[in-house]
Scaffold this active site. Structure first.
Site, PDB file in Angstrom:
ATOM      1  N   TYR A 159      -0.889  12.311  14.378  1.00 49.30           N
ATOM      2  CA  TYR A 159      -0.053  11.414  13.574  1.00 49.30           C
ATOM      3  C   TYR A 159       0.685  10.421  14.466  1.00 49.30           C
ATOM      4  CZ  TYR A 159       4.014  10.040  10.731  1.00 49.30           C
ATOM      5  OH  TYR A 159       4.997   9.331  10.075  1.00 49.30           O
ATOM      6  N   SER A 161       4.822   6.036  -4.868  1.00 49.98           N
ATOM      7  CA  SER A 161       6.044   6.830  -4.805  1.00 49.98           C
ATOM      8  C   SER A 161       6.796   6.480  -3.524  1.00 49.98           C
ATOM      9  CB  SER A 161       5.727   8.333  -4.833  1.00 49.98           C
ATOM     10  OG  SER A 161       4.961   8.709  -3.692  1.00 49.98           O
ATOM     11  N   GLY A 162       7.947   7.096  -3.338  1.00 49.37           N
ATOM     12  CA  GLY A 162       8.686   7.006  -2.085  1.00 49.37           C
ATOM     13  C   GLY A 162       9.040   5.602  -1.642  1.00 49.37           C
ATOM     14  N   THR A 201       0.848  -1.192   0.000  1.00 47.62           N
ATOM     15  CA  THR A 201       0.000   0.000   0.000  1.00 47.62           C
ATOM     16  C   THR A 201       0.887   1.247   0.000  1.00 47.62           C
ATOM     17  OG1 THR A 201      -0.177   0.232   2.413  1.00 47.62           O
ATOM     18  CG2 THR A 201      -1.722  -1.280   1.324  1.00 47.62           C
ATOM     19  N   GLY A 202       0.327   2.346  -0.472  1.00 44.99           N
ATOM     20  CA  GLY A 202       1.112   3.575  -0.555  1.00 44.99           C
ATOM     21  C   GLY A 202       2.341   3.394  -1.425  1.00 44.99           C
TER      22      GLY A 202
END
Length: 255
Positions: free
Chosen positions: A155, A15-16, A11-12
């Site tokens: 966060y 990029s990065g 997931t995510g």
């Protein structure tokens, strides 16, 4: 070829850290399903990871919705026949003082970071329970140590939940031979900073954090990807329930 014949969901991964991890998994023999909210970005990432398209598939959607994680897992099983690894990397970040945080901010962090990882891990565990597997969550150094320069109460709370979830799932899923671990990065130079700062601001601000890390530099996606791949591999077959700081020494202390 540590991952030859293995199938992973990330997931995510548009990029990065997520994209870098997917790229390295494929280079070591895996087939992967990558998730993110932006379909066009995922398509570009998939082409970069494997231009043949044989070893990568995309599953676009907001991971805060449990159906999104389930869809990614289902696609892995349908397209590649099984699921061996989940890299739960999706997250969001935008430092804001506690007194300015709204309920919407709070929900954004908890839904994306904690709820998203929780239900995607659940979907993955159901697909792995007959043959075992590995789940690696991306947590955060901010869940271990508060940093005044980057106020991040919501966060940090969401990622502290991720760290607690890792330990609980490690115990619950051990009978199924499913290992669950996390990495906890400090400042890693990824596009997440461009979501709340201009390119010029990022270029000026990120170098000021180099000295914050005892090793003298910010992290790069490859630094975290290497740790994720280790935890996902058979080399870590006797490691579960661990939260590994990948932070240039930040949580060790100050020089």
């Amino acid at each position: 070829m540590r991952f030859k014949g293995k199938v992973a969901v990330l997931t995510g991964a548009g990029s990065g850290i997520g994209k870098e991890t997917a790229k390295r998994l494929v280079s070591e023999g895996a087939r992967v399903v990558i998730n993110g909210r932006d379909k066009a970005k995922l398509e570009a990432a998939a082409n970069e990871i494997d231009s043949t398209g044989k070893n990568v598939a995309i599953s676009a959607g907001d991971i805060a919705l449990p159906a999104t994680g389930q869809a990614a897992v289902d696609l892995a099983v349908e397209r590649f026949g099984r699921l061996d690894v989940l890299v739960n990397n999706a997250g969001v970040f935008n430092p804001k003082p506690f007194l300015e945080l709204t309920e919407g901010d709070y929900d954004w962090y908890l839904d994306t970071i904690l709820k998203g990882k929780f239900f995607t891990a659940q979907a993955a565990a159901k697909a792995m329970k007959e043959h075992g597997g590995a789940i690696v969550q991306t947590g955060s150094m901010w869940a271990i140590q508060a940093i005044g320069a980057t106020p991040s109460a919501a966060y940090s709370a969401a990622n502290a939940g991720v760290h607690a979830m890792v330990r609980n799932l490690a115990i619950e899923l051990a009978p199924h031979k499913i290992r669950v671990n996390a990495v906890a990065p400090a400042v890693v130079e990824t596009p997440v900073y461009n979501t709340f700062m201009s390119d010029d601001q990022v270029a000026k601000t990120l170098p000021t954090f180099n000295a914050f890390h005892p090793l003298g530099r910010n992290g790069q996606p490859k630094d975290v990807a290497e740790a994720i791949l280790f935890l996902a591999s058979d080399e870590a077959s006797w490691i579960t329930g661990a939260v590994l700081p990948v932070d240039g020494g930040v949580t060790a202390g100050r020089s």
